[in-house]
Enzyme design. Structure first.
Site, PDB file in Angstrom:
ATOM      1  N   ALA A   1       4.197  -5.157  18.165  1.00 11.39           N
ATOM      2  CA  ALA A   1       3.430  -3.980  18.566  1.00 11.39           C
ATOM      3  C   ALA A   1       2.631  -4.236  19.837  1.00 11.39           C
ATOM      4  CB  ALA A   1       2.495  -3.572  17.427  1.00 11.39           C
TER       5      ALA A   1
ATOM      6  N   LYS B   1      12.124 -13.381   7.214  1.00 12.52           N
ATOM      7  CA  LYS B   1      11.643 -14.021   8.442  1.00 12.52           C
ATOM      8  C   LYS B   1      10.122 -14.145   8.428  1.00 12.52           C
ATOM      9  CE  LYS B   1      10.395  -9.969  10.643  1.00 12.52           C
ATOM     10  NZ  LYS B   1       9.237  -9.602  11.478  1.00 12.52           N
TER      11      LYS B   1
ATOM     12  N   ARG C   1       1.391 -12.192  12.926  1.00 16.76           N
ATOM     13  CA  ARG C   1       0.305 -12.351  11.951  1.00 16.76           C
ATOM     14  C   ARG C   1       0.716 -13.280  10.816  1.00 16.76           C
ATOM     15  NH1 ARG C   1      -0.369  -6.163  10.245  1.00 16.76           N
ATOM     16  NH2 ARG C   1      -0.231  -6.031  12.508  1.00 16.76           N
ATOM     17  N   ASN C   2       2.016 -13.352  10.492  1.00 17.17           N
ATOM     18  CA  ASN C   2       2.472 -14.256   9.444  1.00 17.17           C
ATOM     19  C   ASN C   2       2.367 -15.714   9.891  1.00 17.17           C
ATOM     20  OD1 ASN C   2       3.710 -12.560   7.088  1.00 17.17           O
ATOM     21  ND2 ASN C   2       4.365 -11.544   8.956  1.00 17.17           N
TER      22      ASN C   2
ATOM     23  N   LYS D   1       8.247  -4.276   6.862  1.00 21.18           N
ATOM     24  CA  LYS D   1       9.021  -5.511   6.748  1.00 21.18           C
ATOM     25  C   LYS D   1       8.497  -6.325   5.575  1.00 21.18           C
ATOM     26  CE  LYS D   1      10.031  -5.239  11.631  1.00 21.18           C
ATOM     27  NZ  LYS D   1       9.924  -5.828  12.978  1.00 21.18           N
TER      28      LYS D   1
ATOM     29  N   PHE E   1       0.801  -1.227   0.000  1.00 19.06           N
ATOM     30  CA  PHE E   1       0.000   0.000   0.000  1.00 19.06           C
ATOM     31  C   PHE E   1       0.832   1.274   0.000  1.00 19.06           C
ATOM     32  CE2 PHE E   1      -3.300  -2.560   2.614  1.00 19.06           C
ATOM     33  CZ  PHE E   1      -3.695  -3.234   1.453  1.00 19.06           C
TER      34      PHE E   1
END
Length: 356
Positions: free
Chosen positions: A168, A219, A283-284, A134, A111
């Site tokens: 975060a 990563k 989240r990954n 990242k 984005f």
């Protein structure tokens, strides 16, 4: 006088000039571009500084109004108090950049082009650009720092990147955290690192921009692989082998693209890999776990409502590697699952033969 000596003198002068400018102003103005959890966490860290004004741009106008009225982000890390005396929230990105000394980019890589639409090179002139992204620019397969250089003419010595290990959610809880600020210009990294250091965060400068940036991209791919194996029912033993092999894979790729001496067991590389591969906040890893449990890519994306940078990074790294042919069995496995619609169980069964 040697080239390296001249370069060090130039970097020192640039650093002195930047510090002098900020001293005259009496206030360091830092623009933050993005409204997600990591952007909100960065804003929280910056509010710990006594002489910083935060100029925050968010895309969502409803969130902007909410922050102005209630002083917290309703969409991400909503428990974090955002003191209005230290933060100015903007609807126009150009206004947020105006007069800023540092510009932090904290939107998903996919984005960034839309977020900065309408801006020109002059908007970034004389500013230090900090990537908290990242991921890589899709289609162009460029690191964010290289894309900023190519698109807006930002010199590499005026850019740096923020790397973990740091989530975060733990910043929001004021859990002790560690950041690495990397740049080709160590003075640039050091000048920004002090603004990211507070009572619950330690930030250290590092001179390895490309190594840290590529490792941060890769990563996320590894974290997805860990999530996939977990979703398939693999245990901790296998994941430990997977992560160990992944560190070797990252090392091979980074050393091929940017050969130099670096200690891959340090926090900026291994630490960031570990926290992304194992953490409940990753989240990954969550995205990969859903794929391993049988979700389609589209269904996983819709349910998460957040961007897993590793999804786009997988294709970018594979495209980039066509020119280098580095052995990347883990990245190839994730690519086969996400982009070739191959069975996660079959792909991971085959991957076992390539791990040591």
């Amino acid at each position: 006088m040697g080239t390296e000596v001249l370069k060090r003198i130039k970097n020192k002068i640039l650093g002195i000039e930047a510090e002098h400018m900020m001293a005259i102003e009496g206030l360091t103005k830092i623009a933050v571009i993005g409204g997600g959890s990591w952007a909100t966490a960065i804003v929280k860290i910056l509010t710990e500084q006594s002489h910083v004004q935060i100029r925050w741009w968010l895309r969502n106008k409803a969130d902007i109004q909410h922050i102005r009225q209630f002083h917290h982000n309703p969409s991400y890390l909503s428990d974090v108090h955002l003191p209005p005396k230290k933060i100015k929230v903007y609807e126009q990105v150009a206004e947020a950049l105006k007069g800023s000394h540092f510009v932090i980019l904290a939107v998903p890589a996919a984005f960034i082009r839309d977020s900065l639409a309408g801006l020109q090179a002059r908007h970034f002139h004389g500013k230090v650009i900090v990537s908290a992204i990242k991921g890589m620019i899709p289609q162009e397969n460029l690191l964010v720092t290289d894309w900023m250089a190519a698109t807006y003419g930002v010199p590499l010595e005026q850019t740096c990147v923020i790397a973990g290990p740091c989530h975060a959610e733990e910043v929001a809880l004021e859990k002790q955290s560690f950041l690495t600020i990397a740049s080709t210009n160590l003075s640039t990294a050091a000048s920004f690192a002090k603004y990211m250091t507070c009572r619950f965060v330690a930030a250290r400068p590092l001179g390895d921009l490309y190594g840290v940036e590529y490792a941060a991209v890769m990563k996320n791919i590894v974290a997805m692989a860990c999530g996939i194996t977990h979703g398939l029912g693999y245990g901790d033993n296998f994941q430990a082998v997977l992560v160990a092999n992944a560190m070797q894979e990252i090392g091979r790729f980074v050393s091929t693209l940017d050969p130099r001496e670096r200690e891959l067991t340090s926090s900026a590389y291994l630490g960031d890999l570990l926290v992304t591969s194992y953490s409940q906040f990753s989240r990954n890893r969550l995205f990969g776990n859903m794929i391993g449990r049988g979700y389609s890519v589209k269904a996983a994306q819709l349910e998460m409502k957040m961007i897993a940078e590793g999804y786009y990074a997988t294709r970018s790294i594979m495209e980039l590697n066509k020119a280098y042919a580095v052995s990347l069995p883990i990245t190839q496995a994730v690519h086969a699952i996400l982009y070739a619609d191959q069975s996660p169980a079959a792909v991971m069964e085959d991957l076992k033969n390539h791990l040591a």
